[in-house]
Design a protein around this motif. Sequence first.
Motif, PDB file in Angstrom:
ATOM      1  N   ASP A  37       0.210   4.311   0.175  1.00 44.88           N
ATOM      2  CA  ASP A  37      -0.153   5.367   1.107  1.00 44.88           C
ATOM      3  C   ASP A  37       0.273   5.028   2.542  1.00 44.88           C
ATOM      4  O   ASP A  37       0.710   5.890   3.288  1.00 44.88           O
ATOM      5  N   LYS A  38       0.134   3.733   2.880  1.00 42.96           N
ATOM      6  CA  LYS A  38       0.353   3.362   4.284  1.00 42.96           C
ATOM      7  C   LYS A  38       1.809   3.050   4.573  1.00 42.96           C
ATOM      8  O   LYS A  38       2.298   3.287   5.663  1.00 42.96           O
ATOM      9  N   ASP A  39       2.524   2.460   3.605  1.00 38.04           N
ATOM     10  CA  ASP A  39       3.908   2.062   3.861  1.00 38.04           C
ATOM     11  C   ASP A  39       4.815   2.647   2.780  1.00 38.04           C
ATOM     12  O   ASP A  39       5.098   2.004   1.768  1.00 38.04           O
ATOM     13  N   GLY A  83      -3.228   2.027  -3.349  1.00 39.02           N
ATOM     14  CA  GLY A  83      -2.885   3.367  -2.864  1.00 39.02           C
ATOM     15  C   GLY A  83      -2.065   4.135  -3.890  1.00 39.02           C
ATOM     16  O   GLY A  83      -1.880   3.680  -5.024  1.00 39.02           O
ATOM     17  N   ASN A 113       0.844  -1.187   0.000  1.00 40.25           N
ATOM     18  CA  ASN A 113       0.000   0.000   0.000  1.00 40.25           C
ATOM     19  C   ASN A 113       0.889   1.250   0.000  1.00 40.25           C
ATOM     20  O   ASN A 113       1.557   1.547   0.978  1.00 40.25           O
TER      21      ASN A 113
END
Lengths: 281, 238, 230
Positions: free
Chosen positions: A139-141, A232, A137
């Motif tokens: 956006d998250k990682d 993402g 992802n």
Amino acid sequence: MTSRSVFGAALACSLLVLAGAASAKDWKTVVIGMEGAYEPYNLTDPSGKIVGFEPDVAMDVCARMKVECKIIAQDWDGMIPGLEAGKFDVIMDGMSITDDRKKQIDFSVPYADVPAALATAKTSPLAKLAGAGKLINFDKDKAAGAATIKALREAMKGKTIGVQVSTTHATFAGDHLKDVATIKEYKTTDERDLDLKSGRIDAVLDDQTEIVAMLAKDDAKDFTQFGPMLTGGDFGVGVGMGLRKTDADLTAKFDKAIKAAFADGSIKKYSLKWFKIDTTP
Amino acid sequence: MTWTTALGFGERGWGPALLYGAVMTLFVSIAGLAIGAALGSLVAWAKLSGVRVAGAIGEGYAALFRGLPELLVVYFVYFGSSAALTGLYHLLGGEGFLGVPGLAAGALAVGVISGSYQAEVFRGAYLAIAKGELEAARAVGMGPWLMFTRIIGPQVLRFALPGLGNLWQVALKDSSLISVTGLAELMRTSQVAAGSTHQPFTFYVAGGVLYLALTSISDRVFESAEARATRGMRREAH
Amino acid sequence: MDIAFIWATFLRLIAALQVTLSVWALSVFFGAFIAAGVTWMRVGGIRPLEWFARAYIFVFRGAPLLIQLFIVYYGLSSFPAVRASIFWPFLRDAFNCATLSCALCTAAYQSEIFRGALAGVPNGQIEAARACGMSKSLLFRRIIFPIALRQALPAYSTEVISMVKATALVSLVTLWDVMSVALKIRNDTLVTYTPLLIAGAIYFVVNYMIARAFIFIEQWLSPHLRARSA
């Protein structure tokens, strides 16, 4: 007819459309436009009826809103003019929510978000790319995302990648792989898959569900999914309903109904039925 | 699903839908050619009339619709006429969207394009009439109407037939763009079936065969019309 | 109206004009040679060749170009035998396939135009030439060909112009010409009319120039008709 009067006519038309759309409505019936040729989002059965994931979602949320919904078939080429002219009030056509598109129309909250995946020939060196099946992802990682892009750029050097035009996959390929690989853009996924099989392209990037469906067919036994799955970043937040900017009230109603349909697991049920995986954003 | 099932007439077969699409294509093309004939003869007349303004309008119409991509014309005709109709409906107190039926809008769009080409065909055919015949007709005291129905009309039709045959093919092809209007003609039905079943090859070949069937029928019609129209003429020697 | 957007769109479409014009020019050029061959077979009086020419015209004029393009590019490549053949390096390339398909299709239309023009050469002229004792080849070079060429021009210009617009179908095989880039910009931004109107203006200008060129050639070839031409 001179070209000036064409511009005049176009202007007059758009004014008429604005005049038509401005009148506030008490929503009893809502018309939804779909292409009817985008399996499994929406497809046509031989009798002419439109079925698929999106019709199921539409009927469910409309029942929650207590409005009567009618689905009509609309070729993609006429989708936005049809919405603007008031031929229908909502577009549902596997349409990804992007910032550029938000300038023209409003979107509901996303009702599906399918991660992207890659496929290639089993004999290709690409098939051995690390991280198979892992979900990245962007956006998250951020760190894992940067590492993935670096590895992908390394592996794709000199290769040809096929994507469907005007998708988030095309955006991603254009942003991150264009300078090391050749990007070929196709109008439909079927045509791109034919080119993967004929060897004109080395890899395809698409919805993971599309990749799985393509690989499940008899003539695709020499091909395989490879590398990580991506979400993402360029891939955005998923697909949503498109509505006119003047119908903010209707958009709000749909948002509420879609959230409720997620909360009680209804949309998950439809996504398992049509995509075979949970596509909840 | 094998291709025989896919194209068959069973529950999962697209046979009836494709045949229906072929009939729609035929309707739109015939209506389009007829509308184009009306517009085309009007424009040809305007260009031949010698009236400067009429000639310029005719010239502009032909240049515009021959030069613009067909998809754009279809857009304007369909969404333009629908918006106008809806606006009128709202003025009369109505509510919601009132669309021009796909068949009518499609035929109009094909007709407007075809008319711009037919104008040239008719003009060429008129100029091909031997001058002596017109002079002879005038000499025996024929009025303009009689001259048109007896001398000009029949000969223009005769000379225009081969060109019209080509334009019929063009109308058939242009009709494949009017899927924008939502009409399920042959090309859209083939594409919808291809997208719904993921069998593009089967349905494009099937669509192609049906187009060829339409062509073969219409070729017959034009051949016999040509034979009838030229029955009084000397056969070419080469 | 957003001037920056219009300008950016215009630049992208002008860049794509190269694809449109190269497919168009090459297919019209090669199409004319194929058409000359097909016309010769069609009117040459040798039965099997005439049947072949009729079948050729029937298929390539009757089926939509989109379907022909699909079969040439995706259809042929699905046969392993084709992929193993010496034609594969040629057929593998999208530009070659697009040009080939467009050339085959326009050749069918062009040959019908040529045939009509040949049939339109007045019998009297041919008889007069024979009476003067012209040989068959001299008759063709001096009488039939020049007259037919001039008569073919109006219909030929129409076909050549419609080929400019027909090349908009080549995006099916991943070539991005003016029209398809306009549609792509529309898909990405959902701005419907601006990209299409700019594309329309580009096509209009190109086609207008081609039409003017043909009018010029036609007048140049018809000095004796100048008083009559409207």
